[in-house]
Enzyme design. Structure first.
Site, PDB file in Angstrom:
ATOM      1  N   HIS A 431      26.850  36.334   9.720  1.00 11.75           N
ATOM      2  CA  HIS A 431      27.208  36.270   8.292  1.00 11.75           C
ATOM      3  C   HIS A 431      26.318  35.280   7.554  1.00 11.75           C
ATOM      4  CE1 HIS A 431      31.526  36.688  10.011  1.00 11.75           C
ATOM      5  NE2 HIS A 431      30.958  37.860   9.931  1.00 11.75           N
ATOM      6  N   GLU A 669      21.997  58.901   8.848  1.00 14.90           N
ATOM      7  CA  GLU A 669      22.446  57.708   9.576  1.00 14.90           C
ATOM      8  C   GLU A 669      22.840  58.060  11.004  1.00 14.90           C
ATOM      9  OE1 GLU A 669      24.863  55.130   6.432  1.00 14.90           O
ATOM     10  OE2 GLU A 669      25.319  57.248   6.307  1.00 14.90           O
ATOM     11  N   ASP A 693      22.819  51.931   9.883  1.00 15.33           N
ATOM     12  CA  ASP A 693      23.672  52.706  10.782  1.00 15.33           C
ATOM     13  C   ASP A 693      22.849  53.493  11.794  1.00 15.33           C
ATOM     14  OD1 ASP A 693      26.411  52.193  10.264  1.00 15.33           O
ATOM     15  OD2 ASP A 693      26.151  53.080   8.289  1.00 15.33           O
ATOM     16  N   CYS A 739      16.902  53.668   2.609  1.00  9.94           N
ATOM     17  CA  CYS A 739      17.674  52.708   1.823  1.00  9.94           C
ATOM     18  C   CYS A 739      18.354  51.659   2.709  1.00  9.94           C
ATOM     19  CB  CYS A 739      18.693  53.403   0.919  1.00  9.94           C
ATOM     20  SG  CYS A 739      19.975  54.267   1.847  1.00  9.94           S
TER      21      CYS A 739
HETATM   22  C1  PEP Z   1      22.667  52.143   6.125  1.00 13.77           C
HETATM   23  O1  PEP Z   1      23.483  52.480   7.002  1.00 13.77           O
HETATM   24  O2  PEP Z   1      21.475  51.870   6.375  1.00 13.77           O
HETATM   25  C2  PEP Z   1      23.100  52.049   4.719  1.00 13.77           C
HETATM   26  C3  PEP Z   1      22.234  51.825   3.754  1.00 13.77           C
HETATM   27  O3  PEP Z   1      24.436  52.167   4.488  1.00 13.77           O
HETATM   28  P1  PEP Z   1      25.453  50.945   4.670  1.00 13.77           P
HETATM   29  O4  PEP Z   1      24.648  49.725   5.038  1.00 13.77           O
HETATM   30  O5  PEP Z   1      26.159  50.811   3.384  1.00 13.77           O
HETATM   31  O6  PEP Z   1      26.302  51.437   5.798  1.00 13.77           O
HETATM   32 MG    MG Z   2      25.453  53.235   6.408  1.00 11.47          MG
END
Ligand code: PEP
Ligand code: MG
Length: 803
Positions: A431, A669, A693, A739
């Protein structure tokens, strides 16, 4: 899993009222529910044909539970089952539950994804609470649980290695919220006193360690439900298996870069500096205190949201514990009693919180003792809001050296006064490290106890958060070298900021879109220079609430983000909760592996109304603002087809035709989705790869789990191969974006473009530097780099290649 419910009653009015009552308990109305009640002429009676139609209508493939009122309703229902298809009949259960109580319980458990057998069993047990309350003979209520008179009792054994510490305690208090139940807990193993289950501070003082037995006593209308929830939570180790592993006491002794940047400064040994209690200020003390708490609550929730965005909601739950403490009924009652006795707001708050912290500090368990710091943190934040200041305002300057940092400590660290942080323990995915990155404080973690001790004794430290170097009392040449690195970095960032509004064009003339990942209009504004918002995490509008936001509320929230983007396209990701990010108002059965469970699009499709509402809000906004709709966690083409159907229905429901600027895509993902990209391609405008993910699923290494953090590296060639597969499957017509966090890594930009990615969406603070990194890329060389990276044996080799 969505089990349907059929209500069979002699009276239409009775059935409608019971359904309305159940609807109050299930936000979003997500359960398929049909009514077969009364006769066509308005009279009392039941009709087997109508019931059979209702059963067929409510069955979405997971079965139907039929609840009936009296007498011939049962006979009509039995006859109705003779009239439906064999398949439907096999999935239908005639439930002997009382109609009203049974319906409420059935609706809640069906909305939570329970199977038809579970829904029927829950409904059949629905009278237990009333029986218990009124002293009627109770039925046996399951293992570990006994109902005695008006009281429900039970016991559980604490399974977590760190005991019932702040996070599980917060989960416990939250689970009981809103229930009509007075729950008392007692640590039987240490023969401790009974404490209220509504009070986080009291629960934390149970001193409940692993293996301790906790006795539960509950009274009230929902006592049985309270006990059921507690036992379910305890059976699931209070969600700790899904949450981040507790801070590892071990220190690796291998410095790990955790937050880039150069920091040079005098050493400041770790340890919170308490805020001095300010002098009394005249005025309404209760009001002053409430206003101060409200300000701190907003701040903590903002920090929590940020942490949830950057690492995940499970990890951000530590801030929930602080918010709960702020509103803890026992603490507030204590403070109010002190106010009524004439003490001023600041002193009353400080003394009450000191009492809580002292109780924790006296706990037997080291981890619990450490939580006293969290309590003092909340104490100090409110005192600051009441005008308090740290004892010596300059004492906090310097490079902070500590064993570890709580997220709360990282969140309140002043970047202007903390050139860098060096931690003996922790990891880059902890964190604190994520928050330090977000705040731009350079950090090196995992240096080990010995190096940390040496660093504490030094006068000056030079830290490079990009390489992991920590130099104690640097000589003149080293100092000059670090200063030169710092200057180069500042120049680089300044240049990037100056050009932030220019497009990111590679050396060979390819324009790459650089977007910003946002959860709020403020994030959108902070992403200066972004070409679009490549990921709007809409779940933040759904968290920290007691019911789902309405269509109007969602529309307003998306419009506000659109306004902050000033006409630039936004990618609205549909609700990505479930499993690891539970919602109070969407009760979910406990899952052994929530990251592999009902999350993302799976949950949205299981709650059609929730998805329908959100898509309607999105479609309304898309008539005025260019929008990409993006579905998360898609694994199967059927899921995409169902989601697209829901979108078409939302377009029809809004009734203004299909918005011209509406595009549709999915997040990649799940490894299977990457490998099947060609199957999805005809039905999407874009793929956006969620490397956070995708990495955890590819390497089977849970994100946020310190113990496997080293494995969960997005630069692993296995992850890169899936990115390449996505780009290949996308063909020429489907845009491939990234992303996940990897998109924000400047060093990875060339590699990603070489793999075929043409859009990067990053945290607000990284937009300008990532654009700058793109400008340095030559696509032909980037492709060679990608080929070489794919041939590497591991992430370390890829990293070496990039360096
Ligand atoms: C990801 O899994 O890379 C993503 C952008 O979604 P989150 O981090 O919100 O799960
Ligand atoms: Mg994700």
């Amino acid at each position: 899993m969505t089990v349907g419910i059929v209500v069979v009653s002699h009276s239409r009015a009775l059935a409608d009222a019971a359904v309305a009552l159940a609807g109050e308990m299930v936000a979003g109305g997500a359960v398929p529910l049909e009514v077969a009640a009364g006769l066509d002429d308005g009279g009392f009676g039941t009709d087997a044909v109508a019931i059979s139609e209702a059963v067929a209508g409510a069955d979405q493939g997971d079965g139907v539970v039929v609840l009936m009122d009296l007498g011939s309703a049962v006979l009509s229902a039995e006859l109705a089952l003779e009239l439906v298809d064999d398949e439907v009949r096999e999935r239908a259960v005639l439930c002997p539950a009382p109609l009203v109580e049974g319906l409420v319980v059935a609706a809640v458990s069906a909305a939570g994804g329970a199977s038809r057998a579970e829904v029927a069993a829950e409904a059949a047990d629905a009278l237990l609470a009333k029986q218990g309350h009124l002293g009627a003979a109770p039925e046996e209520a399951g293992p570990g649980r006994a109902t005695t008179g008006a009281e429900e009792t039970a016991s559980f054994t604490v399974g977590m290695p760190h005991g019932l510490h702040a996070r599980p305690a917060a989960a416990l208090v939250q689970a009981l919220r809103g229930l009509d139940a007075d729950v008392r807990l007692r640590n039987v193993t240490v023969d401790g006193p009974e404490v209220s289950g509504a009070s986080l501070s009291r629960v934390a003082t149970l001193g409940a360690l692993q293996g301790h037995e906790i006795a539960v006593r509950a009274h009230g209308g929902d006592a049985a439900e309270a006990v059921r929830r507690l036992l379910a939570l305890a059976g699931d180790d209070f969600g700790e298996s899904a949450a981040v592993a507790a801070p590892a006491p071990a220190v690796t002794g291998r410095p790990v870069p955790a937050s880039p940047g150069i920091g040079i400064g005098p050493v400041r040994a770790g340890g919170a500096t308490g805020v001095v209690v300010p002098a009394p200020v005249p005025g309404d003390q209760r009001r002053r205190l409430d206003e101060a708490r409200a300000g701190v609550r907003d701040h903590l929730q903002a920090v929590r949201d940020r942490a949830a965005r950057e690492i995940g909601a499970a990890e951000a739950a530590i801030f929930d514990a602080q918010v709960l403490l702020l509103d803890d009924p026992e603490v507030v009652a204590d403070v109010v009693a002190r106010l009524e006795a004439g003490t001023d707001a600041a002193r009353a708050w400080a003394d009450a919180l000191d009492d809580v912290a002292d109780r924790l500090a006296g706990a037997a368990d080291e981890y619990l003792r450490a939580r006293a710091a969290d309590v003092r943190d909340v104490r100090d934040q409110v005192l600051r809001a009441l005008g308090g200041v740290a004892p010596d305002d300059t004492a906090g300057d310097g490079v902070l050296v500590a064993d570890d940092l709580t997220p709360a400590e990282a969140a309140v660290l002043d970047p202007a006064r903390t050139p860098a942080v060096v931690l003996a323990g922790s990891s880059p995915t902890a964190h604190a490290a994520i928050l330090l990155r977000a705040r731009g404080v350079p950090a090196v973690v995992g240096v080990g106890a010995a190096l940390a001790a040496r660093a504490r004794e030094a006068g000056v430290l030079a830290v490079d958060g990009s390489t992991g170097e920590v130099v104690a009392d640097p000589d003149a040449a080293t100092l000059a070298d670090f200063r030169a690195r710092a200057d180069a970095l500042t120049r680089h960032r300044d240049e990037a900021a100056r050009r932030a509004h220019e497009p990111a064009v590679t050396r060979d003339g390819t324009t790459v879109l650089v977007g910003v990942n946002v959860g709020s209009p403020a994030d959108a504004r902070a992403g200066v220079g972004a070409d679009l918002a490549g990921l709007v995490r809409t779940e933040f509008g759904f968290l920290d609430r007691h019911e789902a936001p309405s269509v109007d509320e969602q529309e307003a929230a998306y419009r506000a983000i659109g306004k902050a983007l000033d006409g630039r396209r936004m990618t609205l990701r549909t609700l990505d909760v479930g499993g690891d990010k539970p919602l109070d108002y969407l009760p979910m059965p406990a899952e052994a592996n929530p990251f592999l469970g009902v999350r993302g699009i799976r949950l949205a499709l299981a709650r059609p109304q929730l998805l329908a509402d959100q898509l309607q809000a999105i479609v309304r906004v898309t008539h005025d603002h260019p929008v990409d709709v993006m579905f998360p966690m898609v694994a199967d083409v059927d899921e995409l087809a169902a989601a697209r159907r829901a979108l078409d229905e939302a377009v029809d429901a809004v009734g203004r035709g299909r918005p011209a600027d509406l595009r549709v895509g999915i997040m990649v993902e799940v490894p299977a989705a990457a490998l099947k990209a060609a199957a999805f391609a005809p039905d999407v405008d874009f793929f956006s790869i969620g490397t956070n993910d995708l990495t955890q699923y590819t390497l089977a290494a849970e994100r946020g789990n310190d113990a496997v953090a080293a494995l969960a590296d997005a630069l692993d060639p296995g992850v890169l191969a899936l990115i390449a597969a996505t780009a290949q499957g996308a063909g020429d017509d489907v845009l491939v974006a990234v992303c996940g966090e990897l998109a924000g890594d400047e060093q990875a930009a060339a590699l990603l473009l070489g793999l075929g990615v043409r859009e990067l969406s990053v945290a607000p603070g990284s937009v300008a530097t990532v654009k700058q990194a793109v400008r340095d890329v030559d696509l032909a060389r980037a492709r060679e780099l990608a080929t070489a990276a794919l041939a590497c044996p591991d992430a370390a080799a890829v990293r070496a290649l990039l360096a």
